[in-house]
Design an enzyme around this catalytic site. Structure first.
Site, PDB file in Angstrom:
ATOM      1  N   SER A 121       0.839  -1.189   0.000  1.00  0.00           N
ATOM      2  CA  SER A 121       0.000   0.000   0.000  1.00  0.00           C
ATOM      3  C   SER A 121       0.884   1.253   0.000  1.00  0.00           C
ATOM      4  CB  SER A 121      -0.957  -0.019   1.194  1.00  0.00           C
ATOM      5  OG  SER A 121      -1.955   0.959   1.041  1.00  0.00           O
TER       6      SER A 121
ATOM      7  N   ASP B  54     -16.852 -16.212 -12.195  1.00  0.00           N
ATOM      8  CA  ASP B  54     -16.057 -17.309 -11.650  1.00  0.00           C
ATOM      9  C   ASP B  54     -15.449 -18.183 -12.741  1.00  0.00           C
ATOM     10  OD1 ASP B  54     -14.898 -19.251 -10.110  1.00  0.00           O
ATOM     11  OD2 ASP B  54     -16.714 -19.903  -9.109  1.00  0.00           O
TER      12      ASP B  54
ATOM     13  N   ASP C 231     -14.650 -22.417  -9.199  1.00  0.00           N
ATOM     14  CA  ASP C 231     -14.016 -22.859  -7.951  1.00  0.00           C
ATOM     15  C   ASP C 231     -14.181 -21.882  -6.802  1.00  0.00           C
ATOM     16  OD1 ASP C 231     -12.445 -20.850  -8.931  1.00  0.00           O
ATOM     17  OD2 ASP C 231     -10.568 -21.980  -8.927  1.00  0.00           O
TER      18      ASP C 231
ATOM     19  N   ASP D  27      -8.295  -6.406  -5.143  1.00  0.00           N
ATOM     20  CA  ASP D  27      -7.880  -5.265  -4.333  1.00  0.00           C
ATOM     21  C   ASP D  27      -8.851  -4.120  -4.575  1.00  0.00           C
ATOM     22  OD1 ASP D  27      -6.587  -2.953  -3.288  1.00  0.00           O
ATOM     23  OD2 ASP D  27      -4.628  -3.906  -3.521  1.00  0.00           O
TER      24      ASP D  27
ATOM     25  N   HIS E 147      -6.664  -6.159  -0.412  1.00  0.00           N
ATOM     26  CA  HIS E 147      -5.584  -5.181  -0.325  1.00  0.00           C
ATOM     27  C   HIS E 147      -4.552  -5.616   0.713  1.00  0.00           C
ATOM     28  CE1 HIS E 147      -3.568  -1.413  -0.846  1.00  0.00           C
ATOM     29  NE2 HIS E 147      -3.768  -1.036   0.392  1.00  0.00           N
TER      30      HIS E 147
END
Length: 392
Positions: free
Chosen positions: A50, A115, A122, A265, A302
């Site tokens: 970050s 997905d 999965d 994120d 994140h």
């Protein structure tokens, strides 16, 4: 970050925060090591995520002699652009607040749509960049409920996915990919009242806008004009942004760089990390792989967490084993620097309930971008041995 008032009208403090402070502490630390051990350290390494990722990029770009190996995750590459994007997300939510009780329905919708884009159903969206998702699938057909979004909420979510734009549609900064929205309240939507307060999108942006740019009484959510006011942030670009893709000084002294970013994120948009890495490749060409690699992590939030395999020696999580470069990012960077063995594959692990004291639920390889993990077609999909790294 939650209170930047100490940096208001203090250019030196802002400079220290941007990059100089970490550099000076590094130089002093090396002097202390030399004084104590009566010999200089042989190697130096950096791990951060970050804002720590931004610090690592600043070191690569401005102080290439500070570290031999640098591992950075979810980096704040250009703070000024990111703060404008954060303001964009909060303005989108103003009057269209999304309460936490609606998040599960949003997550189910994106999982259903995205997905299978990587070839496996999965529970982890491995390639959200390949998914075309329309938030309107959740539009309420009758009364408002936890299972649907109102028209303003659909529009707000679409803007969050699209990223910031000028009034004539010029893209300014990438938004977030669809998928694994369980962390939205922490990072984007907040309590579902008063835009996205107190999400990190709001808190970081509000502090930056007030104490760096416009003054303590400024209300960016209501007053910021994306067409006319973003120029006020230009004065901070030179010191606060880490966007330079020319890393030849770092490369020339033998430095190695690993960047990682979660596909899920919702703080630092994953597309921005990809764009930066591609810019580095534009400068360095085929030589890039010899000193810098990017690993995109499926289902990873994140810096930590998320439904995908999320233990691989990243910042904020326990180191796996420095002597195991195949499973630990710090082990990988040490091996690369000291043995000239580049990381072609990092194994990430998912534990039951994300508790490392419990059994392993799944392992998957992380691959150097643009490669991603591809199932071989046989064996357990929970065993990394049954996957290869390839361009999809």
């Amino acid at each position: 970050h939650w209170d930047a008032s100490a940096l208001h009208n203090d250019p030196q403090a802002q400079l220290n925060y941007a990059h100089r402070g970490a550099h000076l502490v590094t130089e002093i630390a090396k002097q202390i090591v030399t004084a104590y051990y009566e010999e200089a350290s042989s190697k130096s390494y950096f791990l951060g995520c970050s804002n720590g990722g931004k610090m690592g990029l600043m070191a690569v770009q401005r102080y290439p002699e500070d570290f031999d190996g640098i591992v950075i995750g979810g980096p704040v590459i250009d703070r000024t652009g990111l703060m404008i994007m954060f303001d964009w997300s909060q303005r989108a939510l103003l009057g269209a607040e999304i309460p936490p009780y609606k998040i599960p329905a949003m997550e189910r919708a994106t999982l259903e749509a995205c997905d299978a884009t990587d070839g496996l159903t999965d529970g982890v969206i491995s390639r959200p960049d390949m998914c075309e998702f329309d938030p309107a699938v959740l539009m309420c057909e009758g009364e408002d409920s936890a299972e649907c979004l109102t028209a303003p909420q659909v529009d707000a979510w679409q803007k969050i996915l699209d990223g910031s734009q000028t009034s004539d549609g010029e893209a300014l900064y990438p938004g977030y990919f669809p998928g694994h929205e369980d962390d939205y309240p922490a990072y984007v939507t907040g309590l579902g009242v008063n835009h996205g307060y107190p999400s990190s999108n709001y808190m970081y942006m509000d502090n930056f806008m007030r104490y760096f740019v416009f003054g303590p009484d400024y209300d960016a959510v209501h007053d910021f004009d994306i067409d006319n006011d973003r120029a006020a942030l230009d004065a901070f670009v030179a010191e606060q942004d880490a966007v330079d893709p020319d890393l030849r000084d770092f490369e020339a002294r033998g430095g190695k760089l690993i960047i990682y970013n979660g596909w899920a994120d919702h703080s630092t948009p994953p597309q921005r990390a990809i764009d930066y890495y591609n810019a580095v490749r534009d400068v360095h060409g085929e030589d890039t792989d010899a000193f810098a690699r990017l690993f995109m992590v499926p289902g990873f939030h994140h810096c930590s967490g998320g439904p995908g395999p999320n233990i691989f020696g990243s910042n904020g999580r326990p180191l796996v084993n420095l002597n195991d470069p195949d499973r630990d990012l710090m082990g990988a960077i040490v091996n690369w620097v000291e043995n000239d063995v580049p990381p072609d594959r990092i194994v990430a692990t998912k534990y039951v309930d994300d508790d490392t004291s419990q059994s392993i639920e799944r392992t998957r390889p992380l691959c150097p971008y643009p490669e991603s993990a591809q199932y071989t077609g046989s064996g357990s999909i929970d065993d990394e041995a049954n996957f290869v790294c390839a361009v999809q």
